[in-house]
Design an enzyme around this catalytic site. Structure first.
Site, mmCIF file in Angstrom:
data_model
loop_
_atom_site.group_PDB
_atom_site.id
_atom_site.type_symbol
_atom_site.label_atom_id
_atom_site.label_comp_id
_atom_site.label_asym_id
_atom_site.label_seq_id
_atom_site.Cartn_x
_atom_site.Cartn_y
_atom_site.Cartn_z
ATOM 1 N N ASP A 45 -35.192 24.154 27.859
ATOM 2 C CA ASP A 45 -34.359 24.159 29.071
ATOM 3 C C ASP A 45 -33.749 25.547 29.296
ATOM 4 O O ASP A 45 -33.083 25.784 30.312
ATOM 5 C CB ASP A 45 -33.302 23.056 29.034
ATOM 6 C CG ASP A 45 -32.402 23.151 27.820
ATOM 7 O OD1 ASP A 45 -32.580 24.071 27.008
ATOM 8 O OD2 ASP A 45 -31.511 22.291 27.688
ATOM 9 N N SER A 46 -34.006 26.478 28.373
ATOM 10 C CA SER A 46 -33.653 27.885 28.612
ATOM 11 C C SER A 46 -34.372 28.389 29.859
ATOM 12 O O SER A 46 -34.006 29.423 30.417
ATOM 13 C CB SER A 46 -34.030 28.745 27.397
ATOM 14 O OG SER A 46 -35.368 28.515 27.012
ATOM 15 N N ASP A 84 -38.021 20.003 26.403
ATOM 16 C CA ASP A 84 -36.601 19.650 26.248
ATOM 17 C C ASP A 84 -36.189 18.532 27.194
ATOM 18 O O ASP A 84 -36.555 18.557 28.385
ATOM 19 C CB ASP A 84 -35.720 20.874 26.577
ATOM 20 C CG ASP A 84 -35.367 21.679 25.343
ATOM 21 O OD1 ASP A 84 -35.525 21.177 24.216
ATOM 22 O OD2 ASP A 84 -34.923 22.831 25.521
ATOM 23 N N LYS A 114 -37.536 17.289 22.877
ATOM 24 C CA LYS A 114 -36.467 17.806 22.013
ATOM 25 C C LYS A 114 -35.120 17.422 22.614
ATOM 26 O O LYS A 114 -34.944 17.481 23.836
ATOM 27 C CB LYS A 114 -36.571 19.325 21.864
ATOM 28 C CG LYS A 114 -35.420 19.917 21.029
ATOM 29 C CD LYS A 114 -35.695 21.346 20.590
ATOM 30 C CE LYS A 114 -35.445 22.389 21.643
ATOM 31 N NZ LYS A 114 -34.054 22.464 22.136
ATOM 32 N N GLU A 116 -30.729 17.831 21.924
ATOM 33 C CA GLU A 116 -29.707 18.581 21.199
ATOM 34 C C GLU A 116 -28.626 17.658 20.652
ATOM 35 O O GLU A 116 -28.015 16.903 21.417
ATOM 36 C CB GLU A 116 -29.049 19.615 22.125
ATOM 37 C CG GLU A 116 -29.975 20.746 22.490
ATOM 38 C CD GLU A 116 -29.281 21.825 23.310
ATOM 39 O OE1 GLU A 116 -28.041 21.813 23.428
ATOM 40 O OE2 GLU A 116 -29.997 22.684 23.854
ATOM 41 N N GLU A 183 -30.204 26.125 15.086
ATOM 42 C CA GLU A 183 -29.830 27.307 15.880
ATOM 43 C C GLU A 183 -28.465 27.862 15.477
ATOM 44 O O GLU A 183 -27.481 27.123 15.359
ATOM 45 C CB GLU A 183 -29.826 26.961 17.382
ATOM 46 C CG GLU A 183 -29.429 28.175 18.230
ATOM 47 C CD GLU A 183 -29.786 28.085 19.699
ATOM 48 O OE1 GLU A 183 -30.375 27.086 20.131
ATOM 49 O OE2 GLU A 183 -29.470 29.061 20.417
HETATM 50 O O1 KIV Z 1 -34.243 25.895 25.369
HETATM 51 C C1 KIV Z 1 -34.713 26.599 24.459
HETATM 52 O O2 KIV Z 1 -35.417 27.595 24.702
HETATM 53 C C2 KIV Z 1 -34.404 26.227 23.084
HETATM 54 C C3 KIV Z 1 -34.783 27.211 22.021
HETATM 55 C C4 KIV Z 1 -33.832 28.335 22.047
HETATM 56 C C5 KIV Z 1 -34.881 26.594 20.690
HETATM 57 O O3 KIV Z 1 -33.861 25.205 22.839
#
Ligand code: KIV
Length: 270
Positions: A45-46, A84, A114, A116, A183
């Site tokens: 989600d970055s 994500d 994924k 968090e 992280e």
């Molecule tokens: O969203 C993302 O890119 C991440 C990585 C930094 C692990 O969660």
């Protein structure tokens, strides 16, 4: 490994032989370039910050993750692709978590999702894995908790935090995650977590002791210039390359060196 895309079982067996290699990918050409060198491509989600210029990751949504997930899955054939679950799509209930995970997997064809969090989302991870969807956990610094990167803070600095991280890892593992992103965790704590772990730990700012590493690709290639965390190693300066190309193009257009005859279409010869 059978020659196709890596599976969860391949991922776990590779982690016993060598370090796992993973990077983020959001677009088709970048996915295709990274795929031969990565075990895992994360559609993180970055993307909200890196491609859309937002201040944090909270602005990502399912539609955005699906759009980029599809592009990455369709232009890779080796790496596992994990997408994500964005902020607000799993924290509130197990039902919502399963619904969001199913939608992302169905629409992208990715291998897994994924999420968090540790103990706080153990039941959500359990529900998703029980529905047959592989989950990659993510503990330590959780970017979705913050609206701005200036609020990011490294964790594990005291006994209470170190203890919480151990509990989070245990919760995520018990819930059935196949691996965990660690992280922003201080080295001695990351090392201890890696020694105790029953599943592979993929570090980002969590030292070499993890079973593998992940970075945001745009940081690695020097394309994302807004913020470079201490844990990033820049392997290229693509922003500089783009600027030089744009500068040369601008000069050529103004001086009429571009386009030249070779770039033009001509009438067919009679
Ligand atoms: O969203 C993302 O890119 C991440 C990585 C930094 C692990 O969660």
């Amino acid at each position: 490994m059978t020659g196709g895309r890596l599976t969860v079982a391949d991922f776990q067996s590779i982690s016993k032989k060598r370090k796992i290699v993973s990077l983020t990918a959001y677009t088709a050409p970048v996915a295709a370039a990274l795929d031969p060198y990565c075990d895992l491509l994360l559609v993180g989600d970055s993307v909200a910050m890196v491609l859309y210029g937002m201040q944090g990751t909270q602005g990502a949504n399912i539609e955005m993750m699906v759009r980029h997930g599809k592009a990455v899955v369709s232009h890779s054939s080796n790496a596992m692709v994990v997408v994500d679950l964005p902020y607000g799509t799993y924290e509130h209930s197990e039902e919502l978590a399963v619904k969001s995970a199913k939608e992302i997997i169905k629409k992208t064809g990715a291998c897994g999702v994924k999420l968090e969090g540790g103990m706080a989302i153990e039941s959500q991870i359990k529900s998703i894995t029980s529905a047959g969807i592989p989950v990659l956990g993510h503990i330590g610094l959780l970017p979705q908790k913050f609206s701005n990167t200036s609020e990011f803070r490294i964790t594990g600095r005291d006994e209470i935090e170190a203890d919480q991280l151990q509990k989070d890892l245990e919760a995520v593992t018990t819930a059935g995650a196949f691996g965990v992103v660690l992280e922003g965790i201080i080295e001695p704590v990351a090392r201890q977590l890696s020694i105790n772990a029953r599943i592979p730990l993929i570090g980002i700012g969590a030292s070499v002791s993890c079973h593998g590493q992940i970075l945001v690709t745009d940081d690695l290639i020097g394309l994302y210039a807004d913020f470079t965390p201490k844990f990033v190693k820049k392997y290229a300066n693509v922003q500089d390359i783009i600027q030089k190309a744009a500068q040369a193009y601008s000069a050529d257009v103004i001086s009429q060196k571009f386009p030249d005859k070779s770039h033009c279409f001509w009438p067919d010869k009679k």
